[in-house]
Design a protein around this motif. Structure first.
Motif, short mmCIF file in Angstrom:
data_model
loop_
_atom_site.label_atom_id
_atom_site.label_comp_id
_atom_site.label_asym_id
_atom_site.label_seq_id
_atom_site.Cartn_x
_atom_site.Cartn_y
_atom_site.Cartn_z
N CYS A 182 -57.50 -14.59 17.16
CA CYS A 182 -56.66 -14.75 18.41
C CYS A 182 -55.17 -15.00 18.48
CB CYS A 182 -57.41 -15.46 19.43
SG CYS A 182 -59.04 -15.04 20.12
N ALA A 183 -55.17 -16.06 17.59
CA ALA A 183 -53.71 -16.54 17.30
C ALA A 183 -52.85 -15.32 16.60
CB ALA A 183 -53.73 -17.84 16.36
N MET A 184 -53.58 -14.72 15.73
CA MET A 184 -52.72 -13.48 14.96
C MET A 184 -52.35 -12.52 15.87
SD MET A 184 -54.08 -12.98 11.19
CE MET A 184 -55.96 -12.81 11.60
N GLY A 185 -53.32 -12.22 16.91
CA GLY A 185 -53.12 -11.32 17.98
C GLY A 185 -51.86 -11.50 18.79
N ILE A 186 -51.94 -12.90 19.15
CA ILE A 186 -50.95 -13.33 19.89
C ILE A 186 -49.50 -13.18 19.32
CG2 ILE A 186 -49.94 -15.61 21.28
CD1 ILE A 186 -52.97 -15.97 22.03
N MET A 187 -49.73 -13.70 18.24
CA MET A 187 -48.30 -13.62 17.39
C MET A 187 -47.78 -12.25 17.13
SD MET A 187 -47.11 -13.08 14.01
CE MET A 187 -48.62 -13.08 13.06
N PHE A 188 -48.55 -11.55 16.99
CA PHE A 188 -47.91 -10.09 16.75
C PHE A 188 -47.61 -9.44 18.14
CE2 PHE A 188 -50.56 -9.55 12.62
CZ PHE A 188 -49.30 -9.24 11.65
N ARG B 197 -34.73 -19.65 19.76
CA ARG B 197 -34.56 -19.47 20.86
C ARG B 197 -35.42 -19.71 22.08
NH1 ARG B 197 -31.88 -13.93 18.93
NH2 ARG B 197 -33.42 -14.03 17.49
N ASN B 198 -36.77 -19.55 21.71
CA ASN B 198 -37.97 -19.53 22.75
C ASN B 198 -39.00 -20.49 22.09
OD1 ASN B 198 -40.11 -18.89 24.41
ND2 ASN B 198 -38.90 -17.29 24.96
N GLY B 199 -39.51 -21.28 23.03
CA GLY B 199 -40.37 -22.00 22.43
C GLY B 199 -41.95 -21.35 22.19
N MET B 200 -42.04 -20.06 23.05
CA MET B 200 -42.98 -19.43 22.71
C MET B 200 -43.23 -18.66 21.55
SD MET B 200 -45.84 -18.28 24.21
CE MET B 200 -45.51 -18.48 26.06
N PHE B 201 -42.07 -18.54 20.84
CA PHE B 201 -41.86 -17.86 19.79
C PHE B 201 -42.47 -19.05 18.67
CE2 PHE B 201 -38.00 -15.41 20.81
CZ PHE B 201 -38.61 -14.47 21.77
N MET B 202 -41.73 -20.22 18.66
CA MET B 202 -42.34 -21.09 17.74
C MET B 202 -43.80 -21.54 17.74
SD MET B 202 -39.06 -23.77 17.75
CE MET B 202 -39.04 -24.30 19.44
N ALA B 203 -44.15 -21.65 19.12
CA ALA B 203 -45.80 -21.88 19.31
C ALA B 203 -46.54 -20.81 18.49
CB ALA B 203 -46.08 -22.17 20.88
N ALA B 204 -46.32 -19.54 18.80
CA ALA B 204 -47.02 -18.41 18.41
C ALA B 204 -47.15 -18.22 17.05
CB ALA B 204 -46.65 -17.07 19.14
N GLY B 205 -46.09 -18.53 16.55
CA GLY B 205 -45.75 -18.44 14.90
C GLY B 205 -46.37 -19.49 14.43
N GLY B 206 -46.17 -20.74 14.73
CA GLY B 206 -46.69 -21.84 14.26
C GLY B 206 -48.16 -21.74 14.27
N MET B 207 -48.80 -21.53 15.33
CA MET B 207 -50.27 -21.43 15.36
C MET B 207 -50.62 -20.57 14.40
SD MET B 207 -52.45 -20.96 19.12
CE MET B 207 -51.72 -19.28 19.42
N ALA B 208 -50.10 -19.56 14.24
CA ALA B 208 -50.89 -18.44 13.47
C ALA B 208 -50.64 -18.62 11.93
CB ALA B 208 -50.27 -16.97 13.78
N ALA B 209 -49.59 -19.29 11.60
CA ALA B 209 -49.40 -19.54 10.37
C ALA B 209 -50.39 -20.76 10.10
CB ALA B 209 -47.95 -20.02 9.99
N ALA B 210 -50.46 -21.75 10.87
CA ALA B 210 -51.22 -23.12 10.51
C ALA B 210 -52.78 -22.61 10.45
CB ALA B 210 -51.25 -23.79 11.66
N LEU B 211 -53.28 -21.43 11.28
CA LEU B 211 -54.78 -21.18 11.11
C LEU B 211 -54.98 -20.19 9.97
CD1 LEU B 211 -55.39 -20.67 14.88
CD2 LEU B 211 -56.15 -22.55 13.39
N VAL B 212 -54.00 -19.44 9.47
CA VAL B 212 -54.06 -18.53 8.39
C VAL B 212 -54.01 -19.40 7.15
CG1 VAL B 212 -53.21 -16.42 6.94
CG2 VAL B 212 -53.54 -16.50 9.63
N LEU B 213 -52.97 -20.42 7.12
CA LEU B 213 -52.98 -21.25 5.94
C LEU B 213 -54.33 -22.02 5.72
CD1 LEU B 213 -49.09 -22.13 6.06
CD2 LEU B 213 -50.41 -20.71 4.18
N GLY B 214 -54.40 -22.55 6.90
CA GLY B 214 -55.86 -23.34 6.87
C GLY B 214 -56.96 -22.53 6.32
N LEU B 215 -57.16 -21.28 6.67
CA LEU B 215 -58.24 -20.60 6.36
C LEU B 215 -58.08 -20.42 4.77
CD1 LEU B 215 -60.90 -18.82 6.86
CD2 LEU B 215 -59.08 -16.87 6.90
N MET B 216 -56.94 -20.16 4.23
CA MET B 216 -56.60 -19.82 2.88
C MET B 216 -57.02 -21.05 2.14
SD MET B 216 -53.39 -17.01 3.17
CE MET B 216 -53.88 -16.36 1.42
#
Length: 178
Positions: free
Chosen positions: A142-148, A103-122
């Protein structure tokens, strides 16, 4: 077809391919087994003497085990490992939940950014990295904070959009699904 084109007489040294991880990981795993539940505390490689042993006996320089999972288990044991993994799973759950909301590009961007960085670390944690907050993970935190924050705003907006529920005696109440 000629199969001899795909053969080689070049030998592969496991030490070179793994950058010495085949040397350090078995030693670290044996140390983890000795105090599996609670670990040795921060900098377990140093306080247990693994660094000194590897330096003196094997003539190698390893200040950390080159594996975030082994480092965390050595330092904090299983008792410290489980909550951290649960935390990352919760972050990934929320990140994917926000990411799939189209419904909102901001949702997809924040969620995708956080997921990509956490999965990258893992993923990178299997061969290096650390689960301790270090300079290299600032962007992920920072991405996790924005996503939350986006997740909370999304939840509030969805709650405000729900129709009011009217209770009528003798009838079951119904609330529209999210």
């Amino acid at each position: 077809p000629r199969l001899d084109l795909f053969t080689s007489n070049v030998s592969v040294d496991d030490y070179d391919v793994t950058a010495g991880r085949v040397v350090i990981w078995p030693i670290v795993i044996e140390k983890i087994k000795q105090h599996a539940w609670f670990g040795y505390g921060r900098m377990g490689m140093w306080t247990t003497g693994v660094v000194a042993y590897v330096s003196i006996v094997l003539a190698e320089e390893f200040g950390h085990p080159h594996n975030a999972y082994l480092e965390w288990l050595l330092d904090n044991g299983i008792v410290g490992f489980i909550p951290v993994m649960i935390f990352y799973m919760v972050v990934l759950f929320h990140a994917f939940r926000v990411f799939i909301d189209r419904r909102n590009g901001m949702f997809m961007a924040a969620g995708g950014m956080a997921a990509a960085l956490v999965l990258g670390l893992m993923g990178a944690g299997m061969g290096s990295q650390s689960f301790y907050p270090i300079e290299g993970t600032d962007g992920m935190w920072c991405a996790m904070g924005i996503m939350f924050r986006v997740s909370v705003n999304r939840s509030r907006a969805l709650a405000a959009m729900r129709p009011a529920v009217t209770k009528v005696p003798g009838f079951q109440t119904y609330r529209a699904p999210d």
